[in-house]
Design a protein around this motif. Structure first.
Motif, PDB file in Angstrom:
ATOM      1  N   ILE A   1       0.840  -1.197   0.000  1.00 35.08           N
ATOM      2  CA  ILE A   1       0.000   0.000   0.000  1.00 35.08           C
ATOM      3  C   ILE A   1       0.876   1.249   0.000  1.00 35.08           C
ATOM      4  O   ILE A   1       0.629   2.199  -0.745  1.00 35.08           O
ATOM      5  N   ILE A   2       1.922   1.240   0.807  1.00 34.63           N
ATOM      6  CA  ILE A   2       2.833   2.385   0.865  1.00 34.63           C
ATOM      7  C   ILE A   2       3.563   2.562  -0.467  1.00 34.63           C
ATOM      8  O   ILE A   2       3.663   3.669  -0.985  1.00 34.63           O
ATOM      9  N   LEU A   3       4.027   1.467  -1.020  1.00 32.68           N
ATOM     10  CA  LEU A   3       4.814   1.542  -2.253  1.00 32.68           C
ATOM     11  C   LEU A   3       3.975   1.839  -3.497  1.00 32.68           C
ATOM     12  O   LEU A   3       4.453   2.505  -4.415  1.00 32.68           O
ATOM     13  N   LEU A   4       2.746   1.360  -3.519  1.00 32.78           N
ATOM     14  CA  LEU A   4       1.932   1.479  -4.726  1.00 32.78           C
ATOM     15  C   LEU A   4       0.948   2.647  -4.728  1.00 32.78           C
ATOM     16  O   LEU A   4       0.254   2.847  -5.719  1.00 32.78           O
ATOM     17  N   SER A   5       0.877   3.403  -3.661  1.00 32.49           N
ATOM     18  CA  SER A   5      -0.107   4.486  -3.580  1.00 32.49           C
ATOM     19  C   SER A   5      -0.078   5.443  -4.776  1.00 32.49           C
ATOM     20  O   SER A   5      -1.135   5.731  -5.343  1.00 32.49           O
ATOM     21  N   PRO A   6       1.081   5.940  -5.189  1.00 35.59           N
ATOM     22  CA  PRO A   6       1.066   6.860  -6.341  1.00 35.59           C
ATOM     23  C   PRO A   6       0.597   6.194  -7.638  1.00 35.59           C
ATOM     24  O   PRO A   6      -0.144   6.786  -8.414  1.00 35.59           O
ATOM     25  N   VAL A   7       0.987   4.950  -7.849  1.00 36.75           N
ATOM     26  CA  VAL A   7       0.598   4.229  -9.063  1.00 36.75           C
ATOM     27  C   VAL A   7      -0.904   3.960  -9.051  1.00 36.75           C
ATOM     28  O   VAL A   7      -1.580   4.102 -10.071  1.00 36.75           O
ATOM     29  N   ILE A   8      -1.411   3.580  -7.906  1.00 35.09           N
ATOM     30  CA  ILE A   8      -2.836   3.264  -7.783  1.00 35.09           C
ATOM     31  C   ILE A   8      -3.682   4.515  -8.014  1.00 35.09           C
ATOM     32  O   ILE A   8      -4.702   4.458  -8.708  1.00 35.09           O
TER      33      ILE A   8
ATOM     34  N   TYR B   1      -2.955   7.080  -9.863  1.00 38.01           N
ATOM     35  CA  TYR B   1      -2.918   7.347 -11.306  1.00 38.01           C
ATOM     36  C   TYR B   1      -3.863   6.389 -12.034  1.00 38.01           C
ATOM     37  O   TYR B   1      -4.619   6.798 -12.912  1.00 38.01           O
ATOM     38  N   MET B   2      -3.804   5.120 -11.674  1.00 30.56           N
ATOM     39  CA  MET B   2      -4.624   4.093 -12.323  1.00 30.56           C
ATOM     40  C   MET B   2      -6.115   4.405 -12.152  1.00 30.56           C
ATOM     41  O   MET B   2      -6.889   4.298 -13.104  1.00 30.56           O
ATOM     42  N   ILE B   3      -6.511   4.794 -10.958  1.00 30.63           N
ATOM     43  CA  ILE B   3      -7.915   5.087 -10.691  1.00 30.63           C
ATOM     44  C   ILE B   3      -8.397   6.271 -11.523  1.00 30.63           C
ATOM     45  O   ILE B   3      -9.514   6.276 -12.030  1.00 30.63           O
ATOM     46  N   ASP B   4      -7.539   7.264 -11.713  1.00 26.47           N
ATOM     47  CA  ASP B   4      -7.917   8.451 -12.466  1.00 26.47           C
ATOM     48  C   ASP B   4      -7.927   8.232 -13.976  1.00 26.47           C
ATOM     49  O   ASP B   4      -8.605   8.952 -14.695  1.00 26.47           O
ATOM     50  N   HIS B   5      -7.163   7.261 -14.463  1.00 28.88           N
ATOM     51  CA  HIS B   5      -6.993   7.130 -15.911  1.00 28.88           C
ATOM     52  C   HIS B   5      -7.609   5.877 -16.532  1.00 28.88           C
ATOM     53  O   HIS B   5      -7.530   5.706 -17.748  1.00 28.88           O
ATOM     54  N   PHE B   6      -8.200   5.017 -15.745  1.00 31.58           N
ATOM     55  CA  PHE B   6      -8.822   3.806 -16.285  1.00 31.58           C
ATOM     56  C   PHE B   6     -10.269   3.728 -15.824  1.00 31.58           C
ATOM     57  O   PHE B   6     -10.679   4.447 -14.914  1.00 31.58           O
ATOM     58  N   SER B   7     -11.012   2.844 -16.421  1.00 30.10           N
ATOM     59  CA  SER B   7     -12.420   2.676 -16.076  1.00 30.10           C
ATOM     60  C   SER B   7     -12.549   2.198 -14.633  1.00 30.10           C
ATOM     61  O   SER B   7     -12.025   1.134 -14.266  1.00 30.10           O
ATOM     62  N   ARG B   8     -13.250   2.950 -13.832  1.00 27.72           N
ATOM     63  CA  ARG B   8     -13.415   2.592 -12.420  1.00 27.72           C
ATOM     64  C   ARG B   8     -14.239   1.322 -12.272  1.00 27.72           C
ATOM     65  O   ARG B   8     -13.995   0.520 -11.375  1.00 27.72           O
ATOM     66  N   LYS B   9     -15.196   1.147 -13.140  1.00 28.13           N
ATOM     67  CA  LYS B   9     -16.025  -0.054 -13.081  1.00 28.13           C
ATOM     68  C   LYS B   9     -15.173  -1.300 -13.322  1.00 28.13           C
ATOM     69  O   LYS B   9     -15.300  -2.292 -12.606  1.00 28.13           O
ATOM     70  N   ILE B  10     -14.277  -1.239 -14.278  1.00 32.48           N
ATOM     71  CA  ILE B  10     -13.406  -2.384 -14.573  1.00 32.48           C
ATOM     72  C   ILE B  10     -12.421  -2.614 -13.430  1.00 32.48           C
ATOM     73  O   ILE B  10     -12.160  -3.761 -13.048  1.00 32.48           O
ATOM     74  N   ILE B  11     -11.893  -1.545 -12.853  1.00 29.54           N
ATOM     75  CA  ILE B  11     -10.972  -1.683 -11.721  1.00 29.54           C
ATOM     76  C   ILE B  11     -11.669  -2.390 -10.559  1.00 29.54           C
ATOM     77  O   ILE B  11     -11.104  -3.300  -9.947  1.00 29.54           O
ATOM     78  N   LEU B  12     -12.903  -1.985 -10.258  1.00 32.85           N
ATOM     79  CA  LEU B  12     -13.654  -2.619  -9.167  1.00 32.85           C
ATOM     80  C   LEU B  12     -13.893  -4.100  -9.452  1.00 32.85           C
ATOM     81  O   LEU B  12     -13.733  -4.947  -8.568  1.00 32.85           O
TER      82      LEU B  12
ATOM     83  N   PHE C   1      -7.246  -2.020  -0.821  1.00 30.11           N
ATOM     84  CA  PHE C   1      -6.845  -0.608  -0.898  1.00 30.11           C
ATOM     85  C   PHE C   1      -7.296   0.005  -2.225  1.00 30.11           C
ATOM     86  O   PHE C   1      -7.872   1.093  -2.250  1.00 30.11           O
ATOM     87  N   ILE C   2      -7.043  -0.708  -3.315  1.00 29.72           N
ATOM     88  CA  ILE C   2      -7.460  -0.214  -4.626  1.00 29.72           C
ATOM     89  C   ILE C   2      -8.985  -0.087  -4.673  1.00 29.72           C
ATOM     90  O   ILE C   2      -9.522   0.912  -5.147  1.00 29.72           O
ATOM     91  N   TYR C   3      -9.666  -1.109  -4.169  1.00 25.53           N
ATOM     92  CA  TYR C   3     -11.134  -1.127  -4.180  1.00 25.53           C
ATOM     93  C   TYR C   3     -11.698   0.070  -3.412  1.00 25.53           C
ATOM     94  O   TYR C   3     -12.559   0.792  -3.921  1.00 25.53           O
ATOM     95  N   ASN C   4     -11.214   0.296  -2.202  1.00 24.40           N
ATOM     96  CA  ASN C   4     -11.745   1.390  -1.379  1.00 24.40           C
ATOM     97  C   ASN C   4     -11.483   2.755  -1.997  1.00 24.40           C
ATOM     98  O   ASN C   4     -12.353   3.632  -1.975  1.00 24.40           O
ATOM     99  N   ASN C   5     -10.300   2.957  -2.545  1.00 26.51           N
ATOM    100  CA  ASN C   5     -10.004   4.246  -3.173  1.00 26.51           C
ATOM    101  C   ASN C   5     -10.806   4.441  -4.453  1.00 26.51           C
ATOM    102  O   ASN C   5     -11.223   5.562  -4.763  1.00 26.51           O
ATOM    103  N   THR C   6     -11.019   3.372  -5.192  1.00 28.80           N
ATOM    104  CA  THR C   6     -11.826   3.477  -6.403  1.00 28.80           C
ATOM    105  C   THR C   6     -13.276   3.788  -6.051  1.00 28.80           C
ATOM    106  O   THR C   6     -13.922   4.599  -6.716  1.00 28.80           O
TER     107      THR C   6
END
Length: 147
Positions: free
Chosen positions: A53-60, A62-73, A110-115
């Protein structure tokens, strides 16, 4: 389906998903302790849950902002569910697999909750965002306590 109905269906699904994720994240350290009898092994599992979570926060973010949130979930649910099924199929007796499961579940959670937090304004539409966030937070907290 009205926006309100769609939102409440979404909250129900989030409740079920959060319950499962919290239940699994609480169960895995106990399983590790049962296998090893070592508090150090459990501590390692908590470290492995936190480190990605600490290491991937910036990447995650970016991913949430630039990809389909529905697909990420959907991917988060698929990966978490697959990890749990694999654990069941392997009888959950391999400590290294449980460590990988800790990493997987915490990262996907973590990805799910932020998305979800980014997706709620898209789902609630004309509903008041403050009310939608309050209901989401309530459902999430109740499912955590229940798990």
């Amino acid at each position: 389906m009205t926006i309100k109905t769609r939102y409440y269906m979404f909250i129900l699904a989030r409740f079920i998903s959060t319950f499962g994720n919290w239940f699994a994240s609480m169960a895995v350290p106990f399983m590790i302790y049962d296998i090893t009898g070592s508090a150090m092994a459990v501590s390692i599992s908590f470290l492995l849950e936190t480190l990605p979570i600490i290491l991937l926060s910036p990447v995650i973010s970016y991913m949430i902002d630039h990809f389909s949130r529905k697909i990420i979930l959907q991917l988060c649910e698929l990966i978490s569910g697959t990890a749990m099924i694999l654990c069941i199929l392997t009888n959950c007796n391999n400590i290294y697999f449980l460590y990988i499961m800790c990493i997987c579940l915490s990262t996907m959670g973590f990805i799910y909750n932020n998305t979800i937090n980014a997706y709620i304004p898209d789902i609630c539409g004309d509903m008041q965002l403050k009310k939608a966030n309050t209901i989401d937070s309530l459902a999430s907290n109740i499912s955590m306590v229940a798990a």
